[in-house]
Design a protein around this motif. Structure first.
Motif, PDB file in Angstrom:
ATOM      1  N   LEU A 261       0.812  -1.218   0.000  1.00  0.00           N
ATOM      2  CA  LEU A 261       0.000   0.000   0.000  1.00  0.00           C
ATOM      3  C   LEU A 261       0.851   1.277   0.000  1.00  0.00           C
ATOM      4  O   LEU A 261       0.329   2.358   0.290  1.00  0.00           O
ATOM      5  N   LEU A 262       2.121   1.176  -0.341  1.00  0.00           N
ATOM      6  CA  LEU A 262       2.987   2.356  -0.306  1.00  0.00           C
ATOM      7  C   LEU A 262       2.425   3.535  -1.115  1.00  0.00           C
ATOM      8  O   LEU A 262       2.458   4.671  -0.636  1.00  0.00           O
ATOM      9  N   PRO A 263       1.908   3.316  -2.332  1.00  0.00           N
ATOM     10  CA  PRO A 263       1.373   4.471  -3.072  1.00  0.00           C
ATOM     11  C   PRO A 263       0.212   5.152  -2.341  1.00  0.00           C
ATOM     12  O   PRO A 263       0.137   6.385  -2.290  1.00  0.00           O
ATOM     13  N   GLN A 264      -0.697   4.353  -1.758  1.00  0.00           N
ATOM     14  CA  GLN A 264      -1.850   4.928  -1.052  1.00  0.00           C
ATOM     15  C   GLN A 264      -1.419   5.642   0.235  1.00  0.00           C
ATOM     16  O   GLN A 264      -1.918   6.728   0.548  1.00  0.00           O
ATOM     17  N   ILE A 265      -0.497   5.027   0.991  1.00  0.00           N
ATOM     18  CA  ILE A 265      -0.045   5.655   2.226  1.00  0.00           C
ATOM     19  C   ILE A 265       0.745   6.920   1.919  1.00  0.00           C
ATOM     20  O   ILE A 265       0.627   7.932   2.615  1.00  0.00           O
ATOM     21  N   ALA A 266       1.553   6.876   0.861  1.00  0.00           N
ATOM     22  CA  ALA A 266       2.311   8.059   0.461  1.00  0.00           C
ATOM     23  C   ALA A 266       1.375   9.212   0.124  1.00  0.00           C
ATOM     24  O   ALA A 266       1.565  10.350   0.576  1.00  0.00           O
ATOM     25  N   GLN A 267       0.346   8.914  -0.665  1.00  0.00           N
ATOM     26  CA  GLN A 267      -0.615   9.956  -1.041  1.00  0.00           C
ATOM     27  C   GLN A 267      -1.385  10.459   0.179  1.00  0.00           C
ATOM     28  O   GLN A 267      -1.610  11.667   0.336  1.00  0.00           O
ATOM     29  N   GLY A 268      -1.769   9.544   1.054  1.00  0.00           N
ATOM     30  CA  GLY A 268      -2.553   9.932   2.224  1.00  0.00           C
ATOM     31  C   GLY A 268      -1.786  10.761   3.234  1.00  0.00           C
ATOM     32  O   GLY A 268      -2.390  11.525   3.997  1.00  0.00           O
ATOM     33  N   THR A 269      -0.472  10.632   3.238  1.00  0.00           N
ATOM     34  CA  THR A 269       0.339  11.379   4.206  1.00  0.00           C
ATOM     35  C   THR A 269       1.173  12.478   3.546  1.00  0.00           C
ATOM     36  O   THR A 269       1.988  13.120   4.216  1.00  0.00           O
TER      37      THR A 269
END
Length: 409
Positions: free
Chosen positions: A32-40
């Motif tokens: 989930l690195l892309p989603q966590i990166a975008q979310g933070t």
């Protein structure tokens, strides 16, 4: 199955459920690195720090907990570790900025190594000497099942709903684990020999440090590539992001197969020899991965094998550490997970460096191949030192032959 055997199976299963929770939270972050990166609000390279933060928590927590609670009843300690793990995941659910996610991930990692280390010692005590590696592998098998079921499902839910959701589910599984341990694990009082001093004695043994170093450099290679598995598969192999859960499942299938095979490897070729051979194969695999990953089907096959080979090594390393640590088994077994997560942090950091330098997604696997080769060198050095120690022991006591067992080859 006799009542005693059934109780032992259920006790190991309870510990494996905890392994499932830990494996899910450790590896779902990579998916989930892309989603966590975008979310933070950070880039992909920076989001790799979330992997390192968890790993750092393991590195710090494992030895401190193993030593500080050396005299604590092991059943209660295992329950407490899983309870803390559950609370830490509520903190991740509440976090939404880079500093808060980093802090929450660090806290979540603190119980990881101690749970697996102490759980491995407990599992080994429940079975015969010949089945030690198999019992340890059964607990670590929770990691494999997590990568077949937990990580792909959690990744899918995180992609479709919220990246926070998988961490909430992991917290709930941790609560279930506390109940399962309370119900199925027999009372585990200290033997009377454990103490902070006796556990620390393990650190005076060179073979303990060599085994730990094998874990650091050997597994750092695997994590250098796998930490960035999602962008690697989408950029190099051309895979659509919605199929990433299936790639993670392939890795999990390999992990389960590796855990099953590890006990057989220990009995047939020996612990140390098995470590050397498996690390050598990992080096070869990582050396070709960056080139082979441009062909989709071949990339998926290599990911499966990358799950299999390290999963053979982990129980072997755990057994090796318990063999050479003598009176400090709990600390040594916990330190195994500290070193593996040092490898996790090291691999993710080195991978982020080559990506930030613009070398492309094929570069982390080449870095990993070099680290795996170093791991082979350390393992071979450990074997040579052990052979020299045996020869010296035989020369000093010629009337007493040295028995060589598969677990100490």
């Amino acid at each position: 199955m006799s009542p005693a055997a059934r109780r032992t199976t259920l006790a190991i299963l309870a510990l494996a459920v905890g392994g499932f929770a830990i494996g899910t939270t450790e590896f779902v972050t990579m998916g989930l690195l892309p989603q966590i990166a975008q979310g933070t609000g950070v880039d992909i390279a920076t989001s790799g720090h979330y992997v390192s933060a968890y790993a750092l928590g393991v590195v710090v927590g494992a030895p401190l907990i193993a030593v500080a609670f050396a005299k604590a009843p092991r059943k209660g300690l295992l329950m407490g570790l899983m309870g803390f793990f559950a609370v830490a995941h509520l903190a991740i659910v509440a976090a939404d900025t880079y500093p808060t996610v980093m802090a929450a991930r660090f806290l979540a990692g603190l119980p990881h190594g101690a749970f697996f280390g102490i759980g491995s010692v407990v599992a080994a005590s429940l079975v015969s000497h010949q089945r030690r590696t198999a019992a340890v592998a059964a607990i670590l098998g929770g990691l494999g099942v997590a990568n077949v079921i937990g990580v792909p499902l959690a990744t899918l839910l995180g992609q479709r709903f919220s990246w926070h959701l998988p961490y909430l589910l992991v917290g709930l599984v941790a609560v279930v684990t506390v109940g399962a341990i309370a119900l199925w694990l027999p009372h585990q009082p200290p033997s009377g020999e454990e103490s902070m001093r006796s556990e620390m004695q393990a650190l005076r043994r060179p073979q303990v440090w060599l085994a730990l170093l094998v874990g650091v450099v050997g597994f750092g290679g695997m994590f250098a590539m796998y930490s960035f598995i999602t962008p690697t598969m989408t950029e190099l192999a051309g895979l659509e992001e919605r199929y990433i859960p299936w790639v993670l499942a392939a890795y999990g299938v390999g992990m389960v197969a590796g855990m099953v095979l590890s006990g057989r490897v220990a009995n047939r070729v020996g612990v140390l020899k098995g470590i050397v051979v498996a690390l050598g194969l990992i080096a070869v695999l990582l050396g070709v991965f960056g080139f082979a990953a441009r062909t989709l089907w071949l990339a998926v096959v290599l990911v499966l094998v990358l799950g299999l080979l390290p999963s053979i090594v982990v129980p072997l390393l755990q057994t090796r550490l318990m063999d050479v640590a003598h009176e400090g088994q709990s600390l040594a077994a916990a330190l195994n997970h500290s070193t593996l997560n040092t490898a996790n942090a090291l691999g993710a950091w080195l991978g982020s460096l080559v990506l930030a330098a613009g070398w492309g997604y094929g570069a982390p696997s080449l870095v990993g191949a070099g680290l795996a080769v170093l791991g082979v060198g350390v393992a071979v050095g450990s074997a040579l030192l052990e052979r020299r120690e045996r020869a010296a022991g035989a020369a000093s006591t010629p009337a007493r032959p040295v028995e060589v067992t598969p677990a100490t080859r």
